[in-house]
Design a protein around this motif. Structure first.
Motif, mmCIF file in Angstrom:
data_model
loop_
_atom_site.group_PDB
_atom_site.id
_atom_site.type_symbol
_atom_site.label_atom_id
_atom_site.label_comp_id
_atom_site.label_asym_id
_atom_site.label_seq_id
_atom_site.Cartn_x
_atom_site.Cartn_y
_atom_site.Cartn_z
ATOM 1 N N ARG A 176 0.648 -1.314 -0.044
ATOM 2 C CA ARG A 176 -0.543 -0.071 0.445
ATOM 3 C C ARG A 176 1.052 0.911 0.144
ATOM 4 N NH1 ARG A 176 -3.906 -3.137 3.373
ATOM 5 N NH2 ARG A 176 -5.450 -3.807 1.935
ATOM 6 N N TRP A 177 2.136 1.298 -0.702
ATOM 7 C CA TRP A 177 2.658 2.170 -0.887
ATOM 8 C C TRP A 177 2.340 3.080 -2.400
ATOM 9 C CZ3 TRP A 177 7.879 -0.731 0.154
ATOM 10 C CH2 TRP A 177 8.466 -0.579 1.181
ATOM 11 N N GLU A 178 3.094 4.512 -3.007
ATOM 12 C CA GLU A 178 2.091 5.303 -3.703
ATOM 13 C C GLU A 178 3.685 5.535 -3.835
ATOM 14 O OE1 GLU A 178 0.238 8.445 -1.281
ATOM 15 O OE2 GLU A 178 -1.577 7.325 -2.132
ATOM 16 N N LYS A 179 4.582 5.383 -3.603
ATOM 17 C CA LYS A 179 6.106 5.907 -4.559
ATOM 18 C C LYS A 179 7.378 5.071 -4.828
ATOM 19 C CE LYS A 179 5.254 9.503 -0.337
ATOM 20 N NZ LYS A 179 6.126 9.549 1.062
ATOM 21 N N MET A 180 8.139 5.511 -5.958
ATOM 22 C CA MET A 180 9.045 4.672 -6.029
ATOM 23 C C MET A 180 9.623 5.495 -6.455
ATOM 24 S SD MET A 180 8.459 1.255 -8.851
ATOM 25 C CE MET A 180 7.167 2.444 -9.778
ATOM 26 N N LEU A 181 11.142 4.912 -6.093
ATOM 27 C CA LEU A 181 12.229 5.679 -6.767
ATOM 28 C C LEU A 181 13.015 4.921 -7.946
ATOM 29 C CD1 LEU A 181 15.055 7.423 -6.535
ATOM 30 C CD2 LEU A 181 15.927 5.984 -5.061
ATOM 31 N N VAL A 182 12.667 5.767 -9.201
ATOM 32 C CA VAL A 182 12.805 4.649 -10.234
ATOM 33 C C VAL A 182 15.042 4.656 -10.280
ATOM 34 C CG1 VAL A 182 12.990 4.039 -12.848
ATOM 35 C CG2 VAL A 182 10.861 4.368 -10.565
ATOM 36 N N ASP A 183 15.729 3.840 -10.485
ATOM 37 C CA ASP A 183 17.314 4.293 -11.038
ATOM 38 C C ASP A 183 17.899 3.921 -12.406
ATOM 39 O OD1 ASP A 183 19.691 4.729 -11.151
ATOM 40 O OD2 ASP A 183 20.153 3.883 -9.393
ATOM 41 N N GLN A 184 17.290 4.640 -13.341
ATOM 42 C CA GLN A 184 17.726 4.158 -14.892
ATOM 43 C C GLN A 184 18.862 5.019 -14.616
ATOM 44 O OE1 GLN A 184 14.437 7.150 -16.594
ATOM 45 N NE2 GLN A 184 13.459 5.991 -16.046
ATOM 46 N N ARG A 185 19.632 4.911 -14.114
ATOM 47 C CA ARG A 185 21.303 5.134 -14.297
ATOM 48 C C ARG A 185 22.438 4.345 -15.460
ATOM 49 N NH1 ARG A 185 23.386 7.375 -8.844
ATOM 50 N NH2 ARG A 185 21.742 5.601 -8.311
ATOM 51 N N GLU A 186 22.227 3.557 -15.044
ATOM 52 C CA GLU A 186 22.780 2.093 -16.306
ATOM 53 C C GLU A 186 21.530 1.515 -17.521
ATOM 54 O OE1 GLU A 186 25.698 1.588 -15.372
ATOM 55 O OE2 GLU A 186 25.538 2.905 -14.151
ATOM 56 N N MET A 187 20.607 2.052 -17.429
ATOM 57 C CA MET A 187 19.547 1.472 -18.742
ATOM 58 C C MET A 187 19.570 2.445 -19.490
ATOM 59 S SD MET A 187 15.108 2.529 -18.043
ATOM 60 C CE MET A 187 14.992 4.086 -19.011
ATOM 61 N N ALA A 188 19.795 1.408 -21.015
ATOM 62 C CA ALA A 188 19.334 1.480 -22.356
ATOM 63 C C ALA A 188 18.189 2.681 -22.544
ATOM 64 C CB ALA A 188 19.491 0.610 -23.038
ATOM 65 N N PRO A 189 18.454 2.845 -23.759
ATOM 66 C CA PRO A 189 17.175 3.874 -23.774
ATOM 67 C C PRO A 189 15.772 2.649 -23.895
ATOM 68 C CG PRO A 189 19.097 4.768 -25.848
ATOM 69 C CD PRO A 189 19.516 3.104 -24.570
ATOM 70 N N LEU A 190 14.616 3.632 -24.080
ATOM 71 C CA LEU A 190 13.612 2.735 -24.079
ATOM 72 C C LEU A 190 13.030 2.903 -25.549
ATOM 73 C CD1 LEU A 190 10.815 4.393 -20.918
ATOM 74 C CD2 LEU A 190 11.764 1.969 -21.273
ATOM 75 N N SER A 191 12.555 1.750 -26.163
ATOM 76 C CA SER A 191 11.922 1.630 -27.550
ATOM 77 C C SER A 191 10.991 1.760 -27.141
ATOM 78 C CB SER A 191 12.023 -0.349 -27.879
ATOM 79 O OG SER A 191 11.386 -0.939 -27.060
ATOM 80 N N PRO A 192 10.345 2.040 -28.477
ATOM 81 C CA PRO A 192 8.948 2.689 -29.026
ATOM 82 C C PRO A 192 7.858 1.671 -28.550
ATOM 83 C CG PRO A 192 10.163 3.455 -30.963
ATOM 84 C CD PRO A 192 11.119 2.258 -30.067
ATOM 85 N N GLY A 193 8.721 0.427 -29.025
ATOM 86 C CA GLY A 193 6.692 -0.844 -28.154
ATOM 87 C C GLY A 193 7.213 -0.214 -26.510
ATOM 88 N N GLU A 194 8.498 -0.243 -25.870
ATOM 89 C CA GLU A 194 8.380 0.381 -24.768
ATOM 90 C C GLU A 194 7.950 0.728 -24.070
ATOM 91 O OE1 GLU A 194 12.873 -2.576 -23.806
ATOM 92 O OE2 GLU A 194 12.235 -0.276 -23.271
#
Length: 143
Positions: free
Chosen positions: A55-73
């Motif tokens: 029952r949480w509302e908050k998220m920390l999203v660590d994208q520092r190492e992430m590759a680009p999102l594809s259009p489909g994603e």
């Protein structure tokens, strides 16, 4: 800074990890490299389940190492995942640690623009400390 020993691993696959933080938010960490669509969707589906369970509302999203999102994603996240995360998971606040990859940053900006209209707030941050401080400053859920 949050003590890594205090957090609890909720889910992990080849795309990333989901941690439950003792301060009352999820941490989603993306791994570097290409993403397999089934594993990508599984990671984000587990994030919705964890938000709902806690029952949480908050998220920390660590994208520092992430590759680009594809259009489909981007499309799947904006039209299917985010509405479900908000409605079923109660997701309201997302603090994003921005990607090192400039193309990943651009893809995330496109996703944020496409997902406007949801009852949800995203903010981007360069440092973990400022991202966590913003998340913790957001109102707690009623009830």
């Amino acid at each position: 800074m949050i003590s890594k020993s205090a957090r609890s691993l909720y889910f992990e696959n080849s795309i990333g990890r989901i941690w439950e933080e003792p301060e009352g938010f999820l941490r989603l960490e993306y791994r570097a490299g290409l993403r397999e669509p089934v594993q990508f969707r599984a990671l984000l589906t587990h994030a919705v389940q964890a938000l709902s369970r806690r029952r949480w509302e908050k998220m920390l999203v660590d994208q520092r190492e992430m590759a680009p999102l594809s259009p489909g994603e981007q499309e799947w996240m904006a039209t299917e995942w985010l509405p479900r995360a908000v409605q079923e998971g109660g997701y309201r606040y997302g603090a994003i640690l921005i990607a090192n990859n400039v193309f990943a940053r651009l893809a995330m900006n496109q996703y944020v623009m496409a997902s406007r209209g949801q009852s949800h707030a995203y903010r981007t941050f360069e440092t973990e400390e400022t991202a966590v401080a913003w998340l913790l400053a957001q109102p707690k859920p009623l009830g």
